[in-house]
Design a protein around this motif. Sequence first.
Motif, PDB file in Angstrom:
ATOM      1  N   TRP A   1      -5.139  -1.864  -2.730  1.00 13.17           N
ATOM      2  CA  TRP A   1      -4.129  -0.987  -3.344  1.00 13.17           C
ATOM      3  C   TRP A   1      -4.556   0.466  -3.288  1.00 13.17           C
ATOM      4  CZ3 TRP A   1      -0.352  -4.137  -3.460  1.00 13.17           C
ATOM      5  CH2 TRP A   1      -0.602  -5.489  -3.705  1.00 13.17           C
ATOM      6  N   GLY A   2      -5.871   0.690  -3.368  1.00 12.15           N
ATOM      7  CA  GLY A   2      -6.369   2.063  -3.337  1.00 12.15           C
ATOM      8  C   GLY A   2      -5.950   2.804  -2.087  1.00 12.15           C
ATOM      9  N   PHE A   3      -5.758   2.051  -1.002  1.00 15.33           N
ATOM     10  CA  PHE A   3      -5.373   2.710   0.252  1.00 15.33           C
ATOM     11  C   PHE A   3      -3.900   3.080   0.265  1.00 15.33           C
ATOM     12  CE2 PHE A   3      -9.068   0.177   1.205  1.00 15.33           C
ATOM     13  CZ  PHE A   3      -9.865   1.107   1.844  1.00 15.33           C
ATOM     14  N   PHE A   4      -3.141   2.422  -0.603  1.00 17.90           N
ATOM     15  CA  PHE A   4      -1.705   2.702  -0.619  1.00 17.90           C
ATOM     16  C   PHE A   4      -1.315   3.689  -1.705  1.00 17.90           C
ATOM     17  CE2 PHE A   4      -1.738  -1.665   1.254  1.00 17.90           C
ATOM     18  CZ  PHE A   4      -1.448  -1.227   2.530  1.00 17.90           C
TER      19      PHE A   4
ATOM     20  N   VAL B   1       9.291   4.577  -1.398  1.00 18.29           N
ATOM     21  CA  VAL B   1       9.480   5.029  -0.014  1.00 18.29           C
ATOM     22  C   VAL B   1       8.304   4.575   0.845  1.00 18.29           C
ATOM     23  CG1 VAL B   1       9.607   7.051   1.457  1.00 18.29           C
ATOM     24  CG2 VAL B   1      10.905   6.976  -0.654  1.00 18.29           C
ATOM     25  N   ARG B   2       7.091   4.720   0.286  1.00 14.07           N
ATOM     26  CA  ARG B   2       5.926   4.336   1.074  1.00 14.07           C
ATOM     27  C   ARG B   2       5.878   2.832   1.299  1.00 14.07           C
ATOM     28  NH1 ARG B   2       1.333   6.058  -1.818  1.00 14.07           N
ATOM     29  NH2 ARG B   2       2.630   7.541  -2.929  1.00 14.07           N
ATOM     30  N   ALA B   3       6.235   2.083   0.247  1.00 13.19           N
ATOM     31  CA  ALA B   3       6.231   0.620   0.401  1.00 13.19           C
ATOM     32  C   ALA B   3       7.185   0.217   1.513  1.00 13.19           C
ATOM     33  CB  ALA B   3       6.625  -0.044  -0.908  1.00 13.19           C
ATOM     34  N   MET B   4       8.359   0.861   1.531  1.00 12.08           N
ATOM     35  CA  MET B   4       9.312   0.557   2.598  1.00 12.08           C
ATOM     36  C   MET B   4       8.715   0.892   3.954  1.00 12.08           C
ATOM     37  SD  MET B   4      13.158   1.501   1.475  1.00 12.08           S
ATOM     38  CE  MET B   4      12.820   3.224   1.569  1.00 12.08           C
TER      39      MET B   4
ATOM     40  N   THR C   1       3.030   7.479   6.954  1.00  7.58           N
ATOM     41  CA  THR C   1       3.237   7.719   5.528  1.00  7.58           C
ATOM     42  C   THR C   1       2.078   7.147   4.732  1.00  7.58           C
ATOM     43  OG1 THR C   1       4.429   5.674   5.294  1.00  7.58           O
ATOM     44  CG2 THR C   1       5.745   7.618   5.710  1.00  7.58           C
ATOM     45  N   ALA C   2       1.215   6.373   5.401  1.00  9.50           N
ATOM     46  CA  ALA C   2       0.079   5.771   4.711  1.00  9.50           C
ATOM     47  C   ALA C   2      -0.723   6.845   3.996  1.00  9.50           C
ATOM     48  CB  ALA C   2      -0.800   5.036   5.702  1.00  9.50           C
TER      49      ALA C   2
END
Lengths: 492, 413
Positions: A273-276, A295-298, A404-405
């Motif tokens: 999760w830390g990377f996201f 937005v990032r999850a998408m 977006t990562a």
Amino acid sequence: MFPWQKNKTEAIEKRKVRKISRNMKDNVAYIEEQYSFGVNFDFESRSLQGPAAKYHLFFYTTTVSTKQLNDDIIKPLLASKKPIPIDRIVTVSSLNSIKNMDDVEKGLNIGSVIIFQDGVAEGFEASIPDFKHRAIEKADNERTVKGPKDSFTESVTTNISMIRKKMPSKDLIVESIDVGVRPVDPVSLVYTRDLVNEKVLENIRNRIKKITVDNIRNVEVLEQFLEERPRSLFPTLLYTERPDNAANYVSEGFVVIMMDNSSSCLIAPMTIWGFFHSPEDIYLRWAFGNFSRIVRAMAYLITLFISAAYIAITNYHSQLVPIDLLLAIAASRERVPLPITFEVLLMEVAFELIREAGVRIPTPLGPTIGIVGALILGQAAVEANIVSPIVVILVALSGLSSFTAANYSINHTLRISRFLFIIAASFFGVLSLLGAITIWLTYVVSLNSFGVSYFSPATPHTKSSDGTYFRKLLKNVKWRPGYLKPKDMDKQ
Amino acid sequence: MKNPLLILCLFLLPLLLGGCFDQKELEEQAFIVSIGVDNTNQKGVFRFTFQIANPEVGNSASGTSANEPTQEVISVLGTDFLTATNAANATVAKQISLNQSRILIVSEKLARSTDFIYLMQSAPSTVDIKLNAQLVVSKEDAEKYIRHNKPQLESRPHKYYQYMLDRAKETGIIPDAPIVRYFQITEGDADLFIAPYTTTEEENPKFGEEDHYKAGEIPVNGKNQTQFMGSAVFKEGQMIGTLTGEETRFCLMFDSTLTQKDIIASYTDPVKPEFQVAGRLEINNVDVNVNYLKDKQSTIDVYVNYSLNVYAIPSTVNYMKNTEKQRLLEKSINKQIGERADNFIKKTQEEYRAQPFYWSLHVRSKFLNIPEYEKADWMNKVYPNAKVNIHLELRGLEFGKIMRESEIKEVRD
């Protein structure tokens, strides 16, 4: 032990035991020989004839501050009329007495001036380092709109000072561990004494101590020595250039690993999760931060699965596509010579080429790549009926989304995984795609980072700030990450 | 476990042996937009008509040929859907894919024949055919229908069917009839299945109230003569009659499983009976209550809540401000709808001896087990003799945008 290692250690041991002699001439001759004085152009050996005593100075002209050397060492030494000890003459803040030649070497390496006095079996190390490094600049690789803009630079002292500025506390410990032999490089561990889990800290210390390689210059290299699975697609240490990010993690109980010559630091242990999560998620207001997370999850889903899903659906499950879209795809593919799988792979590889070239290309040539990439690979390939426009859209979308990562390390993970999924999807459609996803996920869940499960706090579930998917209101965040087992869980 | 390469090869083996088993590139498939079926002189052999969409038409991608036709229609003989696609491959170069066809057109002649149910048996086992495709009955031969149907505004043939069916369903003049419902109702053996009725041939057109038509009776001037109106009634999998648009609306109105959005209809003006009042009727809620009495006449109470938005009052009677006249209008409309509905229900009880409202759903719960329910025989014994009460309730009455009608007397002074 290997013979060459034995030789090396022997030489070191010998240096360590050699004491500084009362006879200054002996010392000077030994050091001049050891440091190849005369060949080594920036090694300076200088004798000073003061009114009361004879002194000898050794230093590297390139690593010490000339102004301090003149004003605080040479001038007072020459001015002192009585034969008083050096430590009462020299006006340098950091002055240590040294007894053996090993200390001389250490001192010279870190930018000190070594001072000998004739007839005294003791030397002095006056630390006036002036190593050149970049100024503190804006964070280039992890940009945020809202939040601090400074980034680490290639000097560990500057970097630590930046963290200390953010966390002025006596509990913030900067511990130094040596790694390598030629030369020895110090690794700094930064942690909060009353939070960090001792087992995790001990684990990190042990792994650093176990490294037997000759030298490690920076954390980028160190990272690969520390990782449990260096071949894995998934990074288990967070690589960040943002001091605010590092400070945030330290205050949660994580350990920051720093080295000189690196404009970034490593944070351990790290879960996926830390990377996201981006530091900006916290700086933005609750709704905005969570919106950017959505937005990032998408984007992650798009970058991982859109090309693979396109291949699977068009090749095997065309009944899933609305007929208008289906006819549009079929029409655009009417004249394309390649099967869909190869068409997608071709464009994905082309995109990887543009990306790789974009990183390596010298700045003045930068605009060329834009023209070549956009025009030739996009427009012209479509007009020449090499690829269909829909594939260009998909590949552009998945390529864009991969950036977006929040962290560069995971960006590679996403992009390589994407190729795995594309190939998987081309075998049996959604069936094999789902199979690949299952295996992929199983693998990710099985990973460990310094004894912490890679997927926690989601699975295994532990008490945490509950900010895995969406962050809470800051005043509702009660716990520090439980998977770390910090000494103090309670945040409020 | 000694040789990782061997293990890798073993992993790859199923992939290589499987070899993209079901894979078919899109451009190698011909997408059927509509399927038409007619019967032939030979029993068990049908004429299948496939309407194939040309993907290149209506596409803005550069380099597409502009002069190709939008569709290709071919007819072949076959015993079921799959063999027919095989036969069609004699002339069509691509693999024929039925999975995008949203409409299955059956000629009235075939629907009325006993062969029909046998043909339909092959539909669900044909993997390609979607069970939510609409079953439509055409008055003429399905082949003729497909060839005659020339939509003027939609460049792609499937769009026409999609829009036409969607819109017609909203207005309630044709029912929603996916193939799966045909099977549900036929196998349930307790209700009538209704499917949209359509034609491209105009036949004794006459002007009537907006929904008192069947397909082909509507006086339309235009290039495309295709009409969707009314429905075909199926009893036990075989067509037995047709319903007008109005009757179809009643079917939808009383059926709690179907929805209709807006019915625009006109009713006789209660104050000046020579005029009509037109408005949009919206059904809010339908409640069916079956009171099953063994060996006695059962009663079925249907409660319908609706609201009415009156658009046109050509008689210029001032209903807007006069609550008494509003009550009069309400009563009159309730009476008009009620009378027509009663007539229709009588027709179903006497003529068809079954109902197309799927009311068997509401009676099933009155029985403890299936044998008991089957013994009661809803279709043949209970419904035809039941007493049906329609309770209509107007919940909201609105009048368009204006607050009053023009004072025609004053204008014409």
